[in-house]
Design a protein around this motif. Structure first.
Motif, short mmCIF file in Angstrom:
data_model
loop_
_atom_site.label_atom_id
_atom_site.label_comp_id
_atom_site.label_asym_id
_atom_site.label_seq_id
_atom_site.Cartn_x
_atom_site.Cartn_y
_atom_site.Cartn_z
N ASP A 19 0.75 -1.10 -0.02
CA ASP A 19 0.03 -0.02 0.01
C ASP A 19 0.80 1.18 0.03
N LEU A 22 2.05 1.87 -3.52
CA LEU A 22 1.00 2.20 -4.42
C LEU A 22 0.87 4.03 -4.03
N GLU A 161 1.93 -0.17 -11.03
CA GLU A 161 0.64 -0.12 -10.14
C GLU A 161 -0.22 -1.17 -10.42
N LYS A 162 -0.16 -1.82 -11.47
CA LYS A 162 -0.83 -2.99 -11.95
C LYS A 162 -0.43 -4.32 -11.21
N LEU A 165 -1.25 -4.00 -7.42
CA LEU A 165 -2.70 -4.26 -7.39
C LEU A 165 -3.02 -5.70 -7.50
N THR A 166 -2.33 -6.39 -8.13
CA THR A 166 -2.47 -7.60 -8.37
C THR A 166 -2.28 -8.53 -7.14
N ARG A 168 -1.71 -7.28 -4.32
CA ARG A 168 -2.43 -6.71 -3.09
C ARG A 168 -3.86 -7.65 -3.04
N GLU A 169 -4.24 -7.94 -4.15
CA GLU A 169 -5.54 -8.75 -4.20
C GLU A 169 -5.19 -10.05 -3.72
#
Length: 248
Positions: A19, A22, A161-162, A165-166, A168-169
């Motif tokens: 985070d 990000l 960023e992508k 985010l992946t 993080r998910e």
């Protein structure tokens, strides 16, 4: 099998790391996303006003057409009455028809007045319309420039960023829901976005308040979740301080 406290803390630290990365990426965009949204809202408002102005002009033109039609009807009636005057049998009939002609002429004059008032109103609205159209063009130009700037900045970090985010998910699935909600709540209340920190040099890594030695010992054991007494952040571990050696 339920994760140990140490595993939970490690998972939270990893989530915080993702985070924070990000946050750094999004920080490079500055206020641009908000400025783009504000411009889009402003443009939508201007477009609504333009539609209103055009609707008012359309209604006024319809009124003008109605008054013009009434004038034409009045002209026809006056012509008809004048023809009837040629065939009257007495003064009484003549006077009655004359009265009707006068009434029609008054109605036509009133219609002309209404037409002029409507046209004057249209001119005023058209001035507002022109100003709004100029403002709309300026705002659209501003929006395009801001979007182009934002797209350029975003494209430079889009892949990173992508990936984050992946990651993080996938990572949040490893954290129990109750703990994740607590993390998100603490993070949401934090100015710097830090919800999970280490104790560094005897102080909380979030608010820099001193953490007592006994509490540091409890944190090192990692047998229970401990939060900072001052800021409420989760204290995950205590960073070891390398001894400073001087020359003799």
């Amino acid at each position: 099998m339920e994760n140990t406290i140490a595993q939970k803390l490690d998972a939270l630290l990893k989530l915080q790391e993702i985070d924070s990365s990000l946050d750094e990426i999004r920080k490079t965009r500055g206020d641009l996303p908000e400025e783009v949204r504000d411009l889009e809202d402003e443009i939508a408002g201007i477009e609504t006003r333009l539609a209103k102005f055009k609707g008012e002009i359309g209604n006024l033109n319809s009124e003008i057409d109605s008054f013009k039609n009434a004038q034409k009807d009045g002209e026809k009636l006056i012509k008809k009455y004048k023809e009837q005057q040629m065939n009257v049998r007495n003064n009484r009939e003549y006077d009655a028809i004359t009265k009707e002609i006068e009434l029609q002429e008054l109605d036509m004059q009133l219609a002309e007045k209404k037409i002029n008032e409507a046209r004057a109103r249209i001119r005023l609205i058209e001035e507002d319309l022109n100003r709004a159209e100029t403002s709309l063009k300026d705002r659209n130009d501003d929006l395009k420039a801001k979007k182009d700037e934002l797209d350029l900045i975003t494209s430079e970090s889009e892949a990173d960023e992508k990936d984050l985010l992946t990651s993080r998910e996938k990572h949040i699935k490893k954290i129990e829901e109750r703990l994740l909600k607590s993390y998100q709540r603490i993070r949401g209340n934090s100015i710097n976005g830090l919800a999970v920190v280490n104790v560094s040099r005897g102080a909380c890594g979030g608010c820099f308040s001193i953490v007592p030695p006994q509490r540091q010992a409890d944190i090192r054991e990692r047998k229970k979740l401990i939060v900072c007494e001052h800021c409420g952040r989760i204290l995950a571990d205590v960073e070891s301080v390398e001894p400073v050696t001087g020359r003799r």
